[in-house]
Design an enzyme around this catalytic site. Sequence first.
Site, PDB file in Angstrom:
ATOM      1  N   ARG A 162     -24.237 -17.108  64.121  1.00  0.00           N
ATOM      2  CA  ARG A 162     -25.649 -16.884  64.426  1.00  0.00           C
ATOM      3  C   ARG A 162     -25.863 -15.393  64.636  1.00  0.00           C
ATOM      4  NH1 ARG A 162     -25.425 -21.030  62.545  1.00  0.00           N
ATOM      5  NH2 ARG A 162     -26.167 -23.057  63.265  1.00  0.00           N
ATOM      6  N   TYR A 220     -33.858 -22.747  75.809  1.00  0.00           N
ATOM      7  CA  TYR A 220     -34.507 -22.356  74.563  1.00  0.00           C
ATOM      8  C   TYR A 220     -35.726 -23.231  74.336  1.00  0.00           C
ATOM      9  CZ  TYR A 220     -32.274 -26.291  72.020  1.00  0.00           C
ATOM     10  OH  TYR A 220     -31.871 -27.527  71.580  1.00  0.00           O
ATOM     11  N   ASP A 233     -22.810 -30.245  63.256  1.00  0.00           N
ATOM     12  CA  ASP A 233     -22.128 -30.676  64.489  1.00  0.00           C
ATOM     13  C   ASP A 233     -21.636 -32.111  64.370  1.00  0.00           C
ATOM     14  OD1 ASP A 233     -23.159 -28.220  65.328  1.00  0.00           O
ATOM     15  OD2 ASP A 233     -24.862 -29.151  66.341  1.00  0.00           O
ATOM     16  N   LYS A 242     -18.283 -26.790  54.375  1.00  0.00           N
ATOM     17  CA  LYS A 242     -19.422 -27.701  54.339  1.00  0.00           C
ATOM     18  C   LYS A 242     -20.496 -27.131  53.414  1.00  0.00           C
ATOM     19  CE  LYS A 242     -19.202 -27.393  58.808  1.00  0.00           C
ATOM     20  NZ  LYS A 242     -19.550 -27.449  60.263  1.00  0.00           N
TER      21      LYS A 242
END
Length: 323
Positions: A171, A89, A264, A231
């Site tokens: 995603r 990417y 993460d 979160k």
Amino acid sequence: MKTNKTVAIIGECMIELSGQPFLPQQQRFGGDTLNTALYLSRLSPSLHPLYMTGLGTDTYSALMQKAWENEGIDCQSVITIPEKLPGLYAIEIDAHGERSFHYWRNDAAARYIATDKRFLDSFDALPDDSVIYLSGISLAILTHEGKIALLTLLAQLKQRGMTLIVDSNYRPRLWDSIPHAQEWFEKLYRISDIALVTGDDEQILWQKPALTEQDITQRLHQWGNQNVIVKLGANGAYWSDGKSTGYVSPKPIDSVIDTTAAGDSFNAAFIAAWLQNQNLSTCCLWGNTLAGLVIQHHGAIIPHEITDSFYTLIKDNHDTVNC
């Protein structure tokens, strides 16, 4: 910090190019689960988390794996597929500092691991009390056959007594439709034990902008998750064990430089605390503290010496943070 558990992390790491097209660019590597494995290894140096992914036999693959091993990550279950390469990417940065991402991963080696016999066999030697961690991205990148094979395997590992921890990491670009993503996420959540989800991800995935953390935890508990963590970014985290609930509100960060890998790193610190039998509130405090460190620096992986300050911060913050 020592733990007797074996932690296996399933996912993908890609080659990263950063800069302006056709000008000198920085080369790194990145991936959500790899970031978690790396930070978990730093916080628990004796753990040596097992990273399970696919790579090629090319030089890029070899150098990535060497870098992971230098971080204390166990790479014995990394599968090499000679005819495949790692995903790639590029982060394009314009004159105003805005970033856009471009991906080349449709035929990456990691896409095929779940139907590879070597991958399936690697779980046979794991102790029955092992912990398995993966994310929504880990599932999304697989072929259709791979998705079926992975969920079948995870259900079998649960029957052996292993604990399954899932990070949402939804995603949209990795799924052909929202209903398709919802179908697979529900299947994954229904066999998981601990869900580490992002509030924004859940609202987008389930097409409910007003979805609250209480709504999220109630659904995930109904689907069988013992512990649910939502979160909430700068607002910290909300936790529920099905009986008790609570918020953990971190100290405000004055200078946010780069939010890459915030989730993460939260997951890594949460798991590190959970492996030491800390309560959910403390686990969330650990997660918020490490994420707070990471977002004050450029890139997904901060310098090692900054990570080393984590336990000092935990001692300083524990009595002053609302948890």
